[in-house]
Motif scaffolding. Structure first.
Motif, PDB file in Angstrom:
ATOM      1  N   ARG A  85     -24.344 -10.966  29.366  1.00  0.00           N
ATOM      2  CA  ARG A  85     -23.307 -10.062  28.872  1.00  0.00           C
ATOM      3  C   ARG A  85     -23.415  -9.897  27.421  1.00  0.00           C
ATOM      4  O   ARG A  85     -22.956 -11.220  26.567  1.00  0.00           O
ATOM      5  CB  ARG A  85     -21.539 -10.026  29.138  1.00  0.00           C
ATOM      6  N   LEU A  86     -23.348  -8.930  26.921  1.00  0.00           N
ATOM      7  CA  LEU A  86     -23.102  -9.098  25.105  1.00  0.00           C
ATOM      8  C   LEU A  86     -22.066  -8.294  24.893  1.00  0.00           C
ATOM      9  O   LEU A  86     -21.211  -7.506  24.774  1.00  0.00           O
ATOM     10  CB  LEU A  86     -24.400  -8.600  24.562  1.00  0.00           C
ATOM     11  N   ASN A  87     -21.041  -9.537  24.016  1.00  0.00           N
ATOM     12  CA  ASN A  87     -19.909  -8.880  23.693  1.00  0.00           C
ATOM     13  C   ASN A  87     -19.813  -9.021  21.757  1.00  0.00           C
ATOM     14  O   ASN A  87     -20.260  -9.831  20.903  1.00  0.00           O
ATOM     15  CB  ASN A  87     -18.712  -9.333  24.000  1.00  0.00           C
ATOM     16  N   VAL A  88     -19.574  -7.094  21.414  1.00  0.00           N
ATOM     17  CA  VAL A  88     -19.319  -7.254  20.076  1.00  0.00           C
ATOM     18  C   VAL A  88     -17.545  -6.572  19.863  1.00  0.00           C
ATOM     19  O   VAL A  88     -18.025  -5.464  20.613  1.00  0.00           O
ATOM     20  CB  VAL A  88     -20.157  -6.475  19.952  1.00  0.00           C
ATOM     21  N   SER A  89     -17.052  -7.198  18.934  1.00  0.00           N
ATOM     22  CA  SER A  89     -16.315  -6.345  18.813  1.00  0.00           C
ATOM     23  C   SER A  89     -15.793  -6.537  17.059  1.00  0.00           C
ATOM     24  O   SER A  89     -15.847  -7.413  16.692  1.00  0.00           O
ATOM     25  CB  SER A  89     -14.757  -6.525  19.612  1.00  0.00           C
ATOM     26  N   ALA A  90     -14.472  -5.711  17.059  1.00  0.00           N
ATOM     27  CA  ALA A  90     -14.221  -4.861  15.082  1.00  0.00           C
ATOM     28  C   ALA A  90     -13.028  -5.429  15.358  1.00  0.00           C
ATOM     29  O   ALA A  90     -12.620  -4.007  16.320  1.00  0.00           O
ATOM     30  CB  ALA A  90     -15.391  -4.573  14.551  1.00  0.00           C
ATOM     31  N   GLN A  91     -12.070  -4.821  14.327  1.00  0.00           N
ATOM     32  CA  GLN A  91     -10.310  -4.947  14.626  1.00  0.00           C
ATOM     33  C   GLN A  91     -10.256  -4.834  12.686  1.00  0.00           C
ATOM     34  O   GLN A  91     -10.175  -5.610  11.912  1.00  0.00           O
ATOM     35  CB  GLN A  91      -9.546  -6.213  15.326  1.00  0.00           C
ATOM     36  N   TRP A  92     -10.416  -3.348  12.496  1.00  0.00           N
ATOM     37  CA  TRP A  92      -9.998  -3.862  10.947  1.00  0.00           C
ATOM     38  C   TRP A  92      -8.305  -2.875  11.221  1.00  0.00           C
ATOM     39  O   TRP A  92      -7.865  -2.486  11.017  1.00  0.00           O
ATOM     40  CB  TRP A  92     -10.299  -1.932  10.486  1.00  0.00           C
ATOM     41  N   TYR A  93      -7.596  -4.051   9.615  1.00  0.00           N
ATOM     42  CA  TYR A  93      -6.095  -4.307   9.639  1.00  0.00           C
ATOM     43  C   TYR A  93      -5.654  -3.833   8.139  1.00  0.00           C
ATOM     44  O   TYR A  93      -6.293  -4.168   7.458  1.00  0.00           O
ATOM     45  CB  TYR A  93      -5.483  -5.315   9.525  1.00  0.00           C
ATOM     46  N   SER A  94      -4.683  -2.783   8.733  1.00  0.00           N
ATOM     47  CA  SER A  94      -5.027  -2.211   7.055  1.00  0.00           C
ATOM     48  C   SER A  94      -3.380  -2.610   6.083  1.00  0.00           C
ATOM     49  O   SER A  94      -3.462  -3.982   6.825  1.00  0.00           O
ATOM     50  CB  SER A  94      -3.849  -0.566   7.411  1.00  0.00           C
ATOM     51  N   LYS A  95      -2.969  -2.707   5.367  1.00  0.00           N
ATOM     52  CA  LYS A  95      -1.597  -3.314   4.218  1.00  0.00           C
ATOM     53  C   LYS A  95      -0.583  -2.274   5.508  1.00  0.00           C
ATOM     54  O   LYS A  95      -0.814  -1.767   5.458  1.00  0.00           O
ATOM     55  CB  LYS A  95      -2.078  -2.628   2.774  1.00  0.00           C
ATOM     56  N   GLY A  96       0.456  -2.968   5.020  1.00  0.00           N
ATOM     57  CA  GLY A  96       1.742  -2.531   5.731  1.00  0.00           C
ATOM     58  C   GLY A  96       2.466  -4.032   5.410  1.00  0.00           C
ATOM     59  O   GLY A  96       2.200  -4.967   5.640  1.00  0.00           O
ATOM     60  N   ASP A  97       3.443  -3.510   6.733  1.00  0.00           N
ATOM     61  CA  ASP A  97       5.059  -4.072   6.370  1.00  0.00           C
ATOM     62  C   ASP A  97       4.427  -4.909   8.251  1.00  0.00           C
ATOM     63  O   ASP A  97       4.575  -3.780   9.103  1.00  0.00           O
ATOM     64  CB  ASP A  97       5.858  -3.819   6.420  1.00  0.00           C
ATOM     65  N   TYR A  98       5.315  -6.260   8.490  1.00  0.00           N
ATOM     66  CA  TYR A  98       5.562  -6.472   9.909  1.00  0.00           C
ATOM     67  C   TYR A  98       6.162  -6.979  10.089  1.00  0.00           C
ATOM     68  O   TYR A  98       6.319  -8.665   8.821  1.00  0.00           O
ATOM     69  CB  TYR A  98       4.375  -7.057  11.159  1.00  0.00           C
ATOM     70  N   THR A  99       7.646  -7.830  10.435  1.00  0.00           N
ATOM     71  CA  THR A  99       8.825  -7.922  10.058  1.00  0.00           C
ATOM     72  C   THR A  99       9.025  -8.284   8.520  1.00  0.00           C
ATOM     73  O   THR A  99       9.158  -7.165   7.932  1.00  0.00           O
ATOM     74  CB  THR A  99       8.718  -9.216  10.358  1.00  0.00           C
ATOM     75  N   ASN A 100       8.902  -9.655   7.997  1.00  0.00           N
ATOM     76  CA  ASN A 100       9.372  -9.437   6.743  1.00  0.00           C
ATOM     77  C   ASN A 100       7.886 -10.359   5.823  1.00  0.00           C
ATOM     78  O   ASN A 100       8.227 -10.918   5.090  1.00  0.00           O
ATOM     79  CB  ASN A 100      10.222 -11.005   6.024  1.00  0.00           C
ATOM     80  N   PHE A 101       6.448  -9.504   6.628  1.00  0.00           N
ATOM     81  CA  PHE A 101       5.926 -10.025   6.168  1.00  0.00           C
ATOM     82  C   PHE A 101       4.847  -8.819   5.220  1.00  0.00           C
ATOM     83  O   PHE A 101       5.113  -7.480   6.307  1.00  0.00           O
ATOM     84  CB  PHE A 101       4.629 -10.417   7.323  1.00  0.00           C
TER      85      PHE A 101
END
Length: 396
Positions: free
Chosen positions: A292-308
């Protein structure tokens, strides 16, 4: 003409070595009974868990550092009773539930009980769900009040040396986080849409502040604290999971929004409300010979999460290859080889707001990992339970 020179003072290298030893002695039990009542199903049950947690921090340093060795102990008992009733009314299904949780937490430092840190909580958590088909789609609307207790690692009183300007500590005074959630879900074949609104109280955040008692104003202390005010949180998630022959792709788009208020270094208050986007693409491909082959990608933008405030976009990729080997009476051996961030693009940059603002930069790290999992005696008994103490185990 006579000249003289003053010898330079050579900087003495600073050596610091530390060790943290943590342990858990945990057990849990859970019982659920179900009865048919009024053309529906009534479930009632109870759950109990106990954990003895120890944390010991020691260090050696060639120079003076304002930290101390610690030896803390937590004895935590959690008990809960719950009741649920669900029934179908034609094509409409409705369910209501109520759960009561009681928790006692005794805290010791070097064997001495610290009463001001000990906790005794009792809370009610209602739930309600209604679902019905509309055409070829399935819709559901749910409400719940939930609790998230701090991880044990955040409750330690240890202060850890990070570098000459930064120290990090736990916070035994942390409160649990409470959330009122309203969720609307719509599903059509392999596509799903989820709208989630939450009202959050005492969220866990990271605070950066001047180190208490330090003569150097540049030295900072980083520690977990609870949020200053309740805030609203809203997310939209659209996902699709079709099956195309031996290819099992999954696409998702998530938008998170909030109105988190945080103090700033200049004494004002900032509202962190920039939306944050996550785009994901997961691929599972069945290969010949059982691979089984697994290939994944996640792109994260700029933005706010709690006080980050995320100040840089990033891309996290992962490649994996798995195969199961049938060992007959000896069970199953699973081979799992993975490479995380092969393109070196998962670099995080953020500003942490608080009484002292801190810029965080986590560089990209390419890692390789090999897991070998051996499963045997997988036949389950009808008397064997599951799921006891799951939330407590996650805190370890």
């Amino acid at each position: 003409m006579v000249s003289s020179t003053t010898p330079r003072r050579q900087a003495v290298p600073h050596s610091f070595e530390s060790s943290t030893n943590s342990g858990n002695n945990f057990w849990a039990t859970k019982l659920i009974l179900s009865y048919p009542v009024w053309k529906g199903n009534l479930s009632l049950g109870g759950e109990y868990s106990y954990n003895h947690r120890t944390d010991a921090y020691t260090f050696t340093s060639t120079n003076y550092v304002p930290v101390k060795t610690t030896d803390t102990e937590i004895n935590e008992k959690s008990s809960a009773v719950f009741l649920e009733y669900g029934r179908s009314f034609g094509k409409v299904y409705a369910q209501v539930g109520l759960r009561y949780e009681h928790l006692t937490n005794d805290y010791f430092n070097f064997g001495k009980k610290e009463d001001e840190v000990c906790r005794n909580y009792g809370d009610w958590f209602p739930t309600a769900v209604i679902s019905a088909p509309i055409g070829k789609a399935q819709l559901s609307l749910s409400y719940r009040r939930d609790i998230q207790r701090p991880a044990y690692s955040n409750l330690t009183s240890s202060t850890v040396y990070v570098n000459r300007y930064t120290y990090q500590s736990g916070n035994p005074y942390l409160l649990p986080t409470y959330t009122h959630s309203l969720v609307l879900n719509a599903a059509y074949k392999w596509a799903n849409l989820t709208l989630n609104y939450g009202r959050v109280k005492d969220a866990l955040t990271m605070s950066t502040e001047p180190f208490p008692g330090s003569e150097d104003p540049l030295v900072s202390l980083v520690r977990p604290i609870n949020s200053w005010e309740d805030y609203n949180q809203f997310s939209i998630q659209l996902s699709a999971r079709p099956t195309i022959g031996c290819w099992h792709p999954a696409w998702s788009v998530i938008t998170q929004m909030q109105d988190f208020k945080s103090p700033t270094a200049n004494g004002s208050t900032i509202t962190l409300n920039r939306p944050w986007f996550i785009i994901g693409w997961q691929n599972d491909i069945e290969l010949p010979q059982g691979f089984r082959l697994n290939v994944s990608a996640q792109w994260y933008s700029k933005g706010d999460y709690t006080n980050f405030r995320m100040t840089k976009t990033r891309l996290f990729t992962n490649i994996g290859l798995q195969r199961d080997f049938n060992l007959k009476r000896l069970g199953t051996l699973t081979f799992d080889l993975r490479c995380s961030d092969p393109f070196h693009t998962n670099e995080t940059a953020a500003i942490v707001y608080g009484y002292r603002e801190m810029t965080v930069l986590n560089p990209a790290r390419r890692t390789f990992m090999l897991d070998l999992t051996w499963k045997f005696n997988e036949a389950r008994s009808k008397y064997r339970g599951s799921g006891a103490g799951e939330k407590q185990k996650a805190r370890m």
